[in-house]
Structures are given as C-alpha cells and as structure tokens.
Write a protein that holds these residues in place. Structure first.
Motif, short mmCIF file in Angstrom:
data_model
loop_
_atom_site.label_atom_id
_atom_site.label_comp_id
_atom_site.label_asym_id
_atom_site.label_seq_id
_atom_site.Cartn_x
_atom_site.Cartn_y
_atom_site.Cartn_z
N THR A 40 -24.56 16.41 -11.00
CA THR A 40 -24.54 15.38 -12.05
C THR A 40 -25.79 15.45 -12.91
O THR A 40 -26.85 15.89 -12.46
CB THR A 40 -24.45 13.97 -11.45
OG1 THR A 40 -25.69 13.68 -10.81
CG2 THR A 40 -23.32 13.85 -10.44
N PHE A 41 -25.62 14.96 -14.12
CA PHE A 41 -26.73 14.91 -15.06
C PHE A 41 -27.86 14.04 -14.51
O PHE A 41 -29.04 14.39 -14.61
CB PHE A 41 -26.21 14.30 -16.37
CG PHE A 41 -26.64 15.05 -17.58
CD1 PHE A 41 -26.81 16.41 -17.56
CD2 PHE A 41 -26.87 14.38 -18.78
CE1 PHE A 41 -27.21 17.10 -18.69
CE2 PHE A 41 -27.26 15.06 -19.92
CZ PHE A 41 -27.43 16.42 -19.87
N ALA A 42 -27.49 12.92 -13.95
CA ALA A 42 -28.49 11.99 -13.42
C ALA A 42 -29.29 12.65 -12.30
O ALA A 42 -30.52 12.47 -12.22
CB ALA A 42 -27.79 10.74 -12.91
N ASP A 43 -28.61 13.38 -11.46
CA ASP A 43 -29.27 14.10 -10.38
C ASP A 43 -30.30 15.08 -10.92
O ASP A 43 -31.42 15.19 -10.40
CB ASP A 43 -28.22 14.91 -9.61
CG ASP A 43 -28.13 14.44 -8.16
OD1 ASP A 43 -29.02 13.72 -7.71
OD2 ASP A 43 -27.15 14.83 -7.49
N ALA A 45 -31.87 15.01 -13.71
CA ALA A 45 -33.02 14.29 -14.25
C ALA A 45 -33.95 13.85 -13.12
O ALA A 45 -35.17 14.02 -13.18
CB ALA A 45 -32.55 13.08 -15.05
N ARG A 46 -33.36 13.29 -12.09
CA ARG A 46 -34.14 12.82 -10.95
C ARG A 46 -34.91 13.98 -10.33
O ARG A 46 -36.10 13.88 -10.04
CB ARG A 46 -33.17 12.22 -9.91
CG ARG A 46 -33.79 11.16 -9.04
CD ARG A 46 -32.72 10.50 -8.19
NE ARG A 46 -31.68 9.87 -9.00
CZ ARG A 46 -30.37 10.14 -8.91
NH1 ARG A 46 -29.94 11.04 -8.04
NH2 ARG A 46 -29.52 9.53 -9.69
N SER A 51 -36.82 10.42 -16.53
CA SER A 51 -35.83 9.35 -16.63
C SER A 51 -34.45 9.91 -16.96
O SER A 51 -34.32 11.02 -17.47
CB SER A 51 -36.24 8.35 -17.70
OG SER A 51 -35.87 8.84 -18.97
N SER A 52 -33.44 9.11 -16.70
CA SER A 52 -32.07 9.63 -16.84
C SER A 52 -31.67 9.85 -18.29
O SER A 52 -30.65 10.46 -18.56
CB SER A 52 -31.09 8.68 -16.17
OG SER A 52 -31.05 7.46 -16.88
N ALA A 53 -32.45 9.34 -19.21
CA ALA A 53 -32.13 9.54 -20.62
C ALA A 53 -32.75 10.82 -21.17
O ALA A 53 -32.32 11.34 -22.20
CB ALA A 53 -32.60 8.35 -21.43
N TYR A 56 -30.97 14.17 -22.46
CA TYR A 56 -30.25 14.17 -23.73
C TYR A 56 -31.09 14.72 -24.88
O TYR A 56 -30.56 15.02 -25.95
CB TYR A 56 -29.74 12.76 -24.05
CG TYR A 56 -28.66 12.31 -23.11
CD1 TYR A 56 -27.32 12.55 -23.38
CD2 TYR A 56 -28.98 11.68 -21.91
CE1 TYR A 56 -26.33 12.16 -22.51
CE2 TYR A 56 -27.99 11.28 -21.02
CZ TYR A 56 -26.66 11.52 -21.33
OH TYR A 56 -25.69 11.14 -20.45
N ASP A 61 -24.62 17.22 -23.29
CA ASP A 61 -24.09 16.54 -22.12
C ASP A 61 -24.12 17.50 -20.93
O ASP A 61 -24.61 18.62 -21.04
CB ASP A 61 -22.68 16.00 -22.37
CG ASP A 61 -21.72 17.10 -22.80
OD1 ASP A 61 -22.03 18.29 -22.58
OD2 ASP A 61 -20.67 16.78 -23.36
N ARG A 62 -23.59 17.01 -19.86
CA ARG A 62 -23.55 17.75 -18.61
C ARG A 62 -22.94 19.15 -18.80
O ARG A 62 -23.47 20.15 -18.30
CB ARG A 62 -22.70 16.94 -17.64
CG ARG A 62 -22.85 17.27 -16.20
CD ARG A 62 -21.70 16.64 -15.43
NE ARG A 62 -20.65 17.60 -15.29
CZ ARG A 62 -20.38 18.23 -14.16
NH1 ARG A 62 -21.02 17.94 -13.07
NH2 ARG A 62 -19.44 19.16 -14.10
#
Lengths: 213, 213
Positions: A40-43, A45-46, A51-53, A56, A61-62
DNA sequence: TGTACATCAGTGAACGCGCGTTCACTGATGTAC
DNA sequence: TGTACATCAGTGAACGCGCGTTCACTGATGTAC
C-alpha cells in the motif's frame, strides 16, 4: 552548537532529500514481503519515515509507483540478460545456457521486481516507458534466438521470434511454478536451473540445432 | 393470500438455501473481474444478497473461501485434462496435443479458477484437499508423459517426471504470459494454442519420440 | 397427523482499523542581484 | 558575500470509505414422539 545540522535519524531535516528513491526501495521491500497486492501507498510512506501525503509529490498514485518499479525491473532484467548472453560469446550454445540461468536467477534474486513486472496485473501502457522497457528485455532473448537460428542451413532455419517466445514461456513457467521461495510454490526434485537447461537442450535438439548426444 | 411464500427476489425467505455455493459463484465472478487480490469477503456477501456476517457460517475466512475455489478448480482441471488425454486414445501423440490444448482452454475459459489455483499465493497446505487436488491434476500430465516415454526404446527412454514438468511449465508460461484476455497480457503474433503445439512438437522431436518432418 | 423443541443459518448493528486522498500550511533550498 | 524571494518538498489534520469481525438475536427447518 550545531544540533540542527545532521540530525541523528538519517533524515536531513524537513526535507527527505531522496524520497522518490526511498519510496521505490520501500515498494521493493514490501512487495517482497507480501506480494504486489499487499503493498500500500501508506505503508511505503511509513517505511520511508514520511507522512502519508508525501508520496503524492512524486507519484500520481499507487499504480504509478508500481509501474515505475516494474519499468526499472525490466531495465535491470535487460542488463542482466544482456550480460549473460554476452553477444553469444564465447560460443552461442553456452551463452544461451547462461541466458536461461540468468533468467531464473533474476526471478529468484529479485522476486519483488519480478512480481511487479509479471504479476502486478499492470497494463503495459500505464507508464510511457514500461512497454518499451519490457520489449527491450525481450529483445535480448530474441537476438539470442536469432544467433542460434542463423547456424541452421537456410532452408530449415526456425523462426527466431517463435523460438524466443518458446524460451520465454518455458523460463517464465519454471520461474513462477518452481523458481522462488515463497509459500505457494511447488517443490521440485531437482534445481530449477537444471530443469530449464534440460528442456532447452531437448528443444534445441528438436530444432536440429544441436546433434544427438 | 400467499405472499409470504415464494418471495419475488429468488431468495426463499430468511434462509438462503444454498449460500455456500452462492459464495463460491460470487468469488469466481469477482476474481474474474478484479483478480484474486481484488476479491473481498464483504463483496462476496453483497453479491450473494446476504449480510456481511453470513459467510462466516460457511467459511472460516476469506482465504478459506479462496482455497475452496482453488481446490474445486484443480478438480475441474483434472477432469478437463483427463477428458482431453482420454487414456491416450485414439493415439498417444494426438492425445498429447489435445492435452496441451485443453490446458490452455481451461486457463482461458476459466480464468477465475486458474487465478485462484496459481496466482492467489495460497499455501498448498492451507486446505486439506488442496495439495491433493493439485497433485491429481498434475498426475494426468505425468501419466500422459509416461505413455509417450514408454514408446521409446528402453535404453533412451526419457524420465517421464521431467517431461511432465517441462510440459507443465511450458503450458503455464504460455497461459500466463499470453493466454488470457486481461490487461497485463502480451499480444502474440499467433494463437497461443499454435505456439504451444509447435513447442511440444519440437520438444518431442528433441527427445527422439517423433521423427523429423 | 400434530406439536414441542433443538438446531441451524441467517440478521443487523456495532467496533476498530487502515487506506487513499485532499488541503492549507510551512520549513528548506536555490538563485538573482 | 549577503539578502530577498520564488519554488519546492515536506507536514499534519481531516474526510469518507469499505473491510473484517463479533455479538446477541431470530426466523426457518427438521425431527422425536
């Protein structure tokens, strides 16, 4: 005092410095762990400590990120195959075997790239350079097939395109059924490399390109 | 009046009647649309017209459902291959070609089963019958290879296990690279069946099982 | 044949969670002069 | 060499959403007598 410079975390302050690359590394790590679907994109970033933004700023996108990973994968794959084939040196048949082994070793050593390239379900047109990179990797196989085919007398020369598709399918089949370490794969009574090498020898003999043993 | 019987929706009232089967149908539909990764338990329930808690009466979780789909897929696959091979009748080489075509037609006509079987990343041990079903499908290939190998003189008889692994890998490679309609697949200058048939002929010739043309 | 009751297969509301995405913002960097 | 300013690459809070899962419940079905 200078604690504002060189903060201890490796991050160089507010700006990451090389986030694009870091996200790609993250994707490779995560795909290797959980497959292209589990990423996932959020993963990412982490994983990159951001940050999750933030992603971008670098990828639409992913899917754009995965497409970039796949494109790079094809470029590495091309280089890896090219190095193995080595323009047919020292001798085309030995070089062809090297090419086959290189195919499998790439799938085994770079499972994340390989997944992104072949199992992510990407449309090849989703990224401008993706299809091109894919074609260039395949072209190595094709050139090798041409070099071998050229050694047959003209009237019974096999079509090199067909040969290369055969070898590609065979290699990909072995790689995806047996070639990698993950859970879904089948056990095999011999190394994948030997299985492929034997098949290629039989195939080339069937084409009349090498004699009977 | 009798509006409580035979309600119009097809549902026969409070009980679904055949939810287990309906969930499997749903899974097949959804996998065919979005791949095994895009399939969710909640989606399946919705598709079957049932609350999101209902599937838990029939499957431990999402993976158990997919494993069941895969197991059934292997059973159908086995039957499909068995029918094509037809005990080597009328003649082993023709029957072997039929077997190859059957492999590809299954992958094309039942992409959802095929994905669940080979691309869902399931551990083969996750379901008691799964590995067994998979082995039984492979056994058809193996028996066919044995029948062909037996036609060679004993001293140069190829190992049937190896032959069947080669054919399996080749078929799977062609099916997954070129064989299906979805987005990620490559175009091919000829039908996948012809590509496979040509490869198999060359391969068998290389084994000395059929003569030169 | 009817009735009582156990079992089964659903409901629907609720929960915590993580994802993708947007937004106004702000700290850092590079460059023109 | 210093300063002003534009641009860039991040933040962090917020949003709506759908998923997986649990729970007490209830309607339907089957069976013993």
């Amino acid at each position: 005092m200078s604690w504002t410079r060189q903060p201890p975390g490796g991050r160089r302050g507010y700006h990451h410095g090389n986030l694009r690359e870091a996200l790609i590394d993250a994707a490779l790590d995560l795909i290797a762990q959980k497959g292209p679907a589990g990423f996932t994109f959020a993963d990412a970033a982490r994983w990159a400590g951001v940050s999750s933004a933030a992603p971008y700023r670098h990828f639409r996108d992913r899917d754009a990120l995965i497409a970039d990973v796949a494109r790079r994968g094809f470029e590495l794959f091309e280089a890896h195959l090219e190095r193995a084939w080595n323009d047919g040196r020292p001798e085309p048949f030995a070089a062809f075997e090297n090419l086959g082994r290189a195919y499998l070793s790439f799938a085994r050593d770079e499972p994340a790239y390989y997944s992104a390239m072949f199992e992510a379900g990407l449309a090849l047109d989703s990224d401008p350079g993706l299809r091109q990179a894919s074609d260039r990797a395949f072209a190595v196989l094709r050139r090798a097939a041409e070099a071998l085919a050229a050694r047959a007398p003209a009237e019974q020369r096999p079509p090199a395109l067909m040969m290369s598709l055969h070898i590609w399918a065979l290699s990909h089949g072995i790689a995806s059924l047996f070639g990698r370490g993950d859970a879904g794969r089948r056990a095999l009574p011999m190394p994948a490399e030997e299985l492929l090498e034997a098949a290629v020898l039989i195939y080339l003999r069937g084409l009349g390109l090498i004699g009977n043993r």
